[in-house]
Enzyme design. Structure first.
Site, PDB file in Angstrom:
ATOM      1  N   ASP A  86     -10.813   1.128  -1.365  1.00 24.77           N
ATOM      2  CA  ASP A  86      -9.389   1.038  -1.031  1.00 24.77           C
ATOM      3  C   ASP A  86      -8.684   0.312  -2.174  1.00 24.77           C
ATOM      4  OD1 ASP A  86      -6.877   0.652   0.146  1.00 24.77           O
ATOM      5  OD2 ASP A  86      -7.733   0.371   2.142  1.00 24.77           O
ATOM      6  N   ASP A  97      -0.818   2.343  -2.174  1.00 21.38           N
ATOM      7  CA  ASP A  97      -2.034   1.962  -1.460  1.00 21.38           C
ATOM      8  C   ASP A  97      -2.770   3.255  -1.124  1.00 21.38           C
ATOM      9  OD1 ASP A  97      -3.876   0.830   0.272  1.00 21.38           O
ATOM     10  OD2 ASP A  97      -2.403   0.021   1.676  1.00 21.38           O
ATOM     11  N   HIS A 157       1.049   1.390   7.456  1.00 26.74           N
ATOM     12  CA  HIS A 157       2.030   0.298   7.432  1.00 26.74           C
ATOM     13  C   HIS A 157       3.191   0.586   6.498  1.00 26.74           C
ATOM     14  CE1 HIS A 157      -0.277  -0.833   3.778  1.00 26.74           C
ATOM     15  NE2 HIS A 157      -1.271  -0.351   4.492  1.00 26.74           N
ATOM     16  N   HIS A 165       2.381  -5.341   4.244  1.00 25.38           N
ATOM     17  CA  HIS A 165       2.489  -4.967   5.657  1.00 25.38           C
ATOM     18  C   HIS A 165       3.849  -5.424   6.149  1.00 25.38           C
ATOM     19  CE1 HIS A 165      -1.942  -4.818   5.151  1.00 25.38           C
ATOM     20  NE2 HIS A 165      -1.774  -3.750   5.897  1.00 25.38           N
ATOM     21  N   GLU A 190      -3.256   5.658   6.976  1.00 28.23           N
ATOM     22  CA  GLU A 190      -4.688   5.518   6.728  1.00 28.23           C
ATOM     23  C   GLU A 190      -5.543   5.731   7.973  1.00 28.23           C
ATOM     24  OE1 GLU A 190      -5.797   1.489   5.450  1.00 28.23           O
ATOM     25  OE2 GLU A 190      -3.690   0.932   5.625  1.00 28.23           O
ATOM     26  N   GLU A 278      -6.570   7.490   2.749  1.00 28.07           N
ATOM     27  CA  GLU A 278      -5.250   6.855   2.736  1.00 28.07           C
ATOM     28  C   GLU A 278      -4.395   7.334   1.582  1.00 28.07           C
ATOM     29  OE1 GLU A 278      -5.274   2.554   2.224  1.00 28.07           O
ATOM     30  OE2 GLU A 278      -3.280   2.394   3.099  1.00 28.07           O
TER      31      GLU A 278
HETATM   32 MN    MN Z   1      -5.430   0.563   1.617  1.00 28.87          MN
HETATM   33 MN    MN Z   2      -3.123   0.296   3.619  1.00 28.04          MN
END
Ligand code: MN
Ligand code: MN
Length: 293
Positions: A86, A97, A157, A165, A190, A278
């Protein structure tokens, strides 16, 4: 609508994140130390002109998320591992992200497909006015059609500048209440799929930390505030700046005084293997722009 410079930063961050994700696919192999994957990929983020928005997460099998190598980590990638990488990249605080699951030794291929297809199906429905609950419903349905479970207590998010977030959560299951996505907002979506119970729990370990408020006076905290703002960081990132033997002690002390927040490693409750996919996208009037594709 996003300002042109902001949009540019998001696109740059997204492009870098995509490149680093590709690189992850090449270097993740049986026997490689996790710390090497973390360091190589974080270094690549910087080489490409971005900064890590959080420590590289490399989570194995039933570890769902939030593992990064502590300093001197000796863990290597076992044979037949399901490896979630990630990646967070920011440019001027604008974050992309993205995550990928890599199978070492051909295990969990269907599990990987389930989270990837859930992400793909849900992304197709994104536009101004899309409902978060419907997104969760699509993710849940797609994963269940494979015979797996979505992880219900992990979510996508909203992203804001230097804020990973930013309040709104995109569910991975159908929810009774929700919200509507708006043009110009940026989200990470995600889906996680598992053969376990579909719930993650905190372990007793935490290797990722965050300073919830950027105003801090002791030198140790000021450095963190200046370098990482309120974004997550790892002890690995402090070892060039502070005495090695002091770092863990200081982090522990500031966690106890609640000056630093810790993110425990998240484990699947039924010890089931977990996959994750994601992407980060910008909501448009009639669709979305996936910046990390
Ligand atoms: Mn992530
Ligand atoms: Mn994330």
């Amino acid at each position: 609508m996003l300002d042109a410079n902001v949009l540019e930063s998001y696109r740059t961050a997204g492009g870098i994140a995509a490149k680093v994700r590709e690189e992850a696919g090449k270097i993740v192999k049986e026997g490689i130390p996790l710390i090497k994957v973390c360091e190589v990929l974080e270094r690549k983020i910087v080489k490409e002109g971005g900064k890590p928005a959080f420590p590289l997460n490399i989570s194995l099998d039933d570890v769902a998320a939030h593992y990064t190598s502590p300093p001197d980590d000796k863990t290597t990638i076992p044979p037949k591992a399901l490896v979630k990488v990630d990646i967070g990249v920011h440019v001027e605080g604008y974050i992309a992200d993205t995550a990928v699951t890599i199978s070492v030794g051909k295990v969990g291929m269907e599990l990987i497909k389930a989270s990837e297809l859930a992400l793909e199906n849900a992304l197709k429905t994104i536009k101004h006015g899309a409902k978060s609950s419907s997104i969760g419903e699509i993710i849940e349905k797609t994963i269940k059609e494979f015979g797996f479970k979505p992880i219900s207590n992990l979510t996508g998010h909203l992203l804001e500048r230097y804020n990973l977030h930013a309040g709104k959560a995109i569910p991975n299951v159908k929810t009774r209440i929700g919200f509507v996505l708006k043009e110009g907002e940026v989200y990470a979506m995600e889906p996680f799929a598992t053969i376990g119970e579909g719930i993650v729990e905190d372990s007793k370990y935490a290797y990722i930390y965050r300073l919830p408020s950027p105003k801090a006076s002791p030198q140790f905290l000021s450095y963190i505030a200046r370098e990482f703002k309120t974004l997550p960081f790892a002890a690995r990132w402090l070892i060039y700046k502070f005495p090695r033997n002091k770092i863990e002690e200081l982090i522990r002390k500031f966690i106890l005084s609640q000056t630093i927040q810790a993110y425990p490693v998240l484990m699947e409750r039924g010890k089931g293997a977990v996959s994750q996919a994601e992407h980060t996208f910008i909501v448009k009037r009639n669709g979305c722009e996936v910046i990390s594709a």
